[in-house]
Design a protein around this motif. Structure first.
Motif, PDB file in Angstrom:
ATOM      1  N   GLU A 258      -9.903   3.559 -34.024  1.00 57.73           N
ATOM      2  CA  GLU A 258      -8.915   4.468 -33.430  1.00 57.73           C
ATOM      3  C   GLU A 258      -8.650   5.665 -34.343  1.00 57.73           C
ATOM      4  N   ALA A 259      -8.506   5.403 -35.640  1.00 57.58           N
ATOM      5  CA  ALA A 259      -8.238   6.499 -36.583  1.00 57.58           C
ATOM      6  C   ALA A 259      -9.422   7.444 -36.684  1.00 57.58           C
ATOM      7  N   GLN A 260     -10.637   6.905 -36.665  1.00 55.24           N
ATOM      8  CA  GLN A 260     -11.819   7.754 -36.745  1.00 55.24           C
ATOM      9  C   GLN A 260     -11.994   8.587 -35.483  1.00 55.24           C
ATOM     10  N   ALA A 261     -11.694   8.014 -34.325  1.00 55.57           N
ATOM     11  CA  ALA A 261     -11.776   8.787 -33.081  1.00 55.57           C
ATOM     12  C   ALA A 261     -10.763   9.928 -33.096  1.00 55.57           C
ATOM     13  N   ARG A 262      -9.575   9.644 -33.574  1.00 57.15           N
ATOM     14  CA  ARG A 262      -8.537  10.682 -33.700  1.00 57.15           C
ATOM     15  C   ARG A 262      -8.984  11.771 -34.658  1.00 57.15           C
ATOM     16  N   LEU A 263      -9.588  11.379 -35.775  1.00 59.89           N
ATOM     17  CA  LEU A 263     -10.074  12.359 -36.746  1.00 59.89           C
ATOM     18  C   LEU A 263     -11.193  13.213 -36.167  1.00 59.89           C
ATOM     19  N   ALA A 264     -12.097  12.594 -35.435  1.00 61.22           N
ATOM     20  CA  ALA A 264     -13.199  13.355 -34.834  1.00 61.22           C
ATOM     21  C   ALA A 264     -12.669  14.452 -33.922  1.00 61.22           C
ATOM     22  N   ASP A 447      -1.913   3.250 -52.186  1.00 59.86           N
ATOM     23  CA  ASP A 447      -2.071   1.947 -52.826  1.00 59.86           C
ATOM     24  C   ASP A 447      -3.415   1.385 -52.388  1.00 59.86           C
ATOM     25  N   ALA A 448      -4.343   1.281 -53.327  1.00 60.71           N
ATOM     26  CA  ALA A 448      -5.715   0.897 -53.002  1.00 60.71           C
ATOM     27  C   ALA A 448      -6.052  -0.524 -53.422  1.00 60.71           C
ATOM     28  N   ASN A 449      -5.042  -1.358 -53.723  1.00 59.79           N
ATOM     29  CA  ASN A 449      -5.324  -2.759 -54.052  1.00 59.79           C
ATOM     30  C   ASN A 449      -5.957  -3.486 -52.872  1.00 59.79           C
ATOM     31  N   ASP A 450      -5.585  -3.089 -51.653  1.00 62.85           N
ATOM     32  CA  ASP A 450      -6.206  -3.609 -50.434  1.00 62.85           C
ATOM     33  C   ASP A 450      -7.105  -2.505 -49.883  1.00 62.85           C
ATOM     34  N   LYS A 451      -8.408  -2.690 -49.959  1.00 55.83           N
ATOM     35  CA  LYS A 451      -9.343  -1.639 -49.555  1.00 55.83           C
ATOM     36  C   LYS A 451      -9.176  -1.248 -48.091  1.00 55.83           C
ATOM     37  N   ARG A 452      -8.954  -2.225 -47.230  1.00 57.04           N
ATOM     38  CA  ARG A 452      -8.842  -1.916 -45.801  1.00 57.04           C
ATOM     39  C   ARG A 452      -7.622  -1.054 -45.530  1.00 57.04           C
ATOM     40  N   ARG A 453      -6.493  -1.440 -46.106  1.00 60.53           N
ATOM     41  CA  ARG A 453      -5.280  -0.639 -45.894  1.00 60.53           C
ATOM     42  C   ARG A 453      -5.438   0.752 -46.506  1.00 60.53           C
ATOM     43  N   ALA A 454      -6.119   0.830 -47.640  1.00 61.10           N
ATOM     44  CA  ALA A 454      -6.317   2.133 -48.286  1.00 61.10           C
ATOM     45  C   ALA A 454      -7.137   3.054 -47.398  1.00 61.10           C
ATOM     46  N   ARG A 455      -8.197   2.527 -46.793  1.00 59.19           N
ATOM     47  CA  ARG A 455      -9.039   3.364 -45.933  1.00 59.19           C
ATOM     48  C   ARG A 455      -8.266   3.864 -44.730  1.00 59.19           C
ATOM     49  N   LEU A 456      -7.450   3.006 -44.140  1.00 59.31           N
ATOM     50  CA  LEU A 456      -6.633   3.438 -42.999  1.00 59.31           C
ATOM     51  C   LEU A 456      -5.587   4.461 -43.440  1.00 59.31           C
ATOM     52  N   ALA A 457      -5.013   4.259 -44.632  1.00 53.60           N
ATOM     53  CA  ALA A 457      -4.007   5.209 -45.130  1.00 53.60           C
ATOM     54  C   ALA A 457      -4.621   6.583 -45.365  1.00 53.60           C
ATOM     55  N   VAL A 458      -5.843   6.630 -45.888  1.00 57.56           N
ATOM     56  CA  VAL A 458      -6.518   7.910 -46.104  1.00 57.56           C
ATOM     57  C   VAL A 458      -6.759   8.607 -44.780  1.00 57.56           C
ATOM     58  N   LEU A 459      -7.272   7.886 -43.783  1.00 64.44           N
ATOM     59  CA  LEU A 459      -7.516   8.485 -42.465  1.00 64.44           C
ATOM     60  C   LEU A 459      -6.209   8.982 -41.845  1.00 64.44           C
ATOM     61  N   ARG A 461      -3.503   9.973 -43.439  1.00 61.84           N
ATOM     62  CA  ARG A 461      -3.053  11.162 -44.166  1.00 61.84           C
ATOM     63  C   ARG A 461      -3.818  12.407 -43.724  1.00 61.84           C
ATOM     64  N   VAL A 462      -5.144  12.293 -43.623  1.00 63.86           N
ATOM     65  CA  VAL A 462      -5.956  13.450 -43.241  1.00 63.86           C
ATOM     66  C   VAL A 462      -5.651  13.848 -41.800  1.00 63.86           C
ATOM     67  N   ASN A 463      -5.486  12.875 -40.923  1.00 63.13           N
ATOM     68  CA  ASN A 463      -5.137  13.200 -39.534  1.00 63.13           C
ATOM     69  C   ASN A 463      -3.800  13.931 -39.452  1.00 63.13           C
ATOM     70  N   ARG A 464      -2.826  13.475 -40.209  1.00 62.40           N
ATOM     71  CA  ARG A 464      -1.509  14.133 -40.170  1.00 62.40           C
ATOM     72  C   ARG A 464      -1.595  15.568 -40.702  1.00 62.40           C
ATOM     73  N   LEU A 465      -2.356  15.765 -41.765  1.00 62.46           N
ATOM     74  CA  LEU A 465      -2.512  17.125 -42.287  1.00 62.46           C
ATOM     75  C   LEU A 465      -3.156  18.036 -41.245  1.00 62.46           C
ATOM     76  N   LEU A 466      -4.210  17.559 -40.609  1.00 60.64           N
ATOM     77  CA  LEU A 466      -4.882  18.367 -39.593  1.00 60.64           C
ATOM     78  C   LEU A 466      -3.972  18.638 -38.403  1.00 60.64           C
ATOM     79  N   GLU A 467      -3.272  17.624 -37.954  1.00 52.75           N
ATOM     80  CA  GLU A 467      -2.399  17.803 -36.779  1.00 52.75           C
ATOM     81  C   GLU A 467      -1.241  18.742 -37.080  1.00 52.75           C
TER      82      GLU A 467
END
Length: 472
Positions: A258-264, A447-459, A461-467
């Motif tokens: 979902e996050a990647q589709a939004r970013l695209a 917080d990147a201790n959990d890789k999955r949560r970190a990847r979603l958090a990065v997506l 953040r970038v989506n919010r900046l673009l929007e």
């Protein structure tokens, strides 16, 4: 020009090339019909032209599609070389203001930018020679008429020369204000008479010799650039506690898609509107920057982005001011540049490992703020993401890399050395946040201790900046 001076000029230039400890930038500007091109041609004939680069710029479409200063940063000469700019950044401001394409406030702002730009160059070992060629208005008119009557020289007179003749008084006034605002010990002006019967080459050659062999002047720093008020800068010690439970794999995959589709979709719209995007990733070793960048780029058109992995500078990069290698990598409008480590290395690894002198990394905070302010002024989306892991999690990942054949190359002796200076790096990171956190260019601490949560958090953040940018 006397033979003795010609010899000294060439000798000084060859010594400059051998030592390669500084470069020289000559800017020639002033009134029309003062013989700027003839002067530069004569100097170039006397210099070793394999070590000299001459630039007379009319901005190309590629240059207009990047931040203003990109066109000059990318053309700065390497140490040991001479760069000559006819009008350069001064002509851009002078003629835009005279023709009312630039307001009074914007003109003052540009002069402040010039002063900061030249101070940054001088601090990096660039010797600046700035020349203003003057001519009386009546003499200028007679010279232009004589050129136009001569069939062999009429081509030298352009319509804008007559326009600048009509603006002679205004250009004189603006030139005086411009020189006063940008005069500095490290970047002095020399005002000379130009036009028929004048021979400024001797004085300029003497000034070039002094710039090539003289002592480095004291750098007069521009006023510090203050960031607009906004949120408080993050701190490593307060990023996220307690840790949330690990994400279920199926839930992660759904949210990731979902996050990647939004970013695209956001990225396509930013491309359509010619909005450039610059993302800077920093983080502790093994924090997962590469994995986050991979999930990010999986949603983008490969033709529209480029990932820049920043490591130790190459020989070519070391021969230029430190910011040169970042300016030259900025994207075209509508494109995305992703920096896997960035200009913040100056105040992190270079600071902690003693690769930059204290005066250099302390000065870099203000230079970074100005660099980012110019990106934002151009309309870029700027995202700064710091991925943080705790010390125990980093150690676990180091051991996992050592035990996994296809990941062993990621673990180096440098990673272990950096870990030994964990506290020094933490102090440098928190100080970096304090000095470079702003409203539009603020840091996202992930917080990147959990890789999955970190990847979603990065997506996210970038989506919010673009929007946020697309909503303007």
């Amino acid at each position: 020009m006397k033979e003795s001076l010609r010899f000294r000029l060439l000798e000084a230039q060859l010594a400059l090339a051998r030592e390669a400890s500084r470069s020289v930038v000559l800017v020639v500007t002033g009134q029309a019909a003062t013989g700027k091109s003839a002067l530069v041609n004569e100097l170039n004939h006397r210099l070793e032209n394999r070590l000299t680069e001459v630039h007379a710029l009319a901005p190309s479409s590629e240059e207009r599609a990047r931040p203003y200063w990109w066109r000059y940063w990318r053309r700065l000469p390497a140490r040991g070389r001479v760069g000559v700019f006819i009008h350069g950044w001064y002509g851009d401001a002078l003629f835009a203001r005279a023709e009312r394409r630039m307001g009074e406030g914007a003109f003052r702002d540009r002069l402040a930018e010039i002063r900061a730009f030249e101070a940054e160059l001088a601090a990096e070992g660039v010797a600046l020679v700035k020349l203003w060629l003057d001519i009386d208005r009546d003499e200028q008119g007679r010279h232009l008429e004589a050129l136009q009557r001569d069939p062999e020289r009429a081509w030298q007179v352009k319509e804008h020369d007559w326009q600048r003749h009509l603006q002679h008084a205004e250009l004189a006034r603006l030139g005086e204000a411009m020189r006063g605002a940008t005069e500095a010990e490290h970047a002095p002006w020399q005002r000379l008479a130009g036009g028929p019967g004048q021979a400024p080459a001797k004085a300029v050659a003497q000034r070039l010799v002094e710039a090539m062999v003289g002592a480095r002047p004291r750098i007069e720093a521009p006023p510090p650039l203050t960031l607009p008020g906004g949120s408080q800068p993050p701190r490593l010690a307060t990023r996220a506690a307690p840790a949330p439970p690990p994400l279920d794999k199926a839930d992660y995959r759904r949210r990731l898609a979902e996050a990647q589709a939004r970013l695209a979709g956001n990225a396509r719209e930013a491309q359509r509107r010619d909005i450039p995007v610059v993302l800077a990733f920093e983080g502790q070793d093994a924090a997962g920057k590469g994995g986050c960048i991979h999930r990010l780029t999986s949603a983008l058109d490969a033709r529209q982005y480029r990932v820049h992995r920043i490591g130790a500078p190459s020989d070519e990069e070391r021969a230029h001011p430190w910011a040169w290698r970042f300016w030259r990598r900025l994207p075209l409008d509508g494109r995305v540049a992703i920096f896997d480590r960035s200009w913040y290395g100056r105040v992190l690894v270079e600071r902690v490992e003693g690769l930059a002198a204290p005066a250099d990394w302390r000065r870099a905070y203000d230079e970074i703020r100005r660099f980012e302010a110019r990106l934002l002024a151009h309309g870029a989306v700027l995202g700064k993401l710091f991925l943080a892991v705790d010390k125990d999690e980093q150690l676990r990942r180091f051991h996992a890399r050592a035990e996994t054949p296809h990941k062993r190359h990621k673990l180096t002796e440098e990673d272990w050395r950096n870990r030994e200076r964990w506290d020094d790096y933490c102090r440098a990171i928190d100080e970096m946040f304090v000095h470079t956190h702003g409203v539009d260019g603020g840091w996202a601490l992930i917080d990147a201790n959990d890789k999955r949560r970190a990847r979603l958090a990065v997506l996210e953040r970038v989506n919010r900046l673009l929007e946020a940018r697309l909503a303007r």
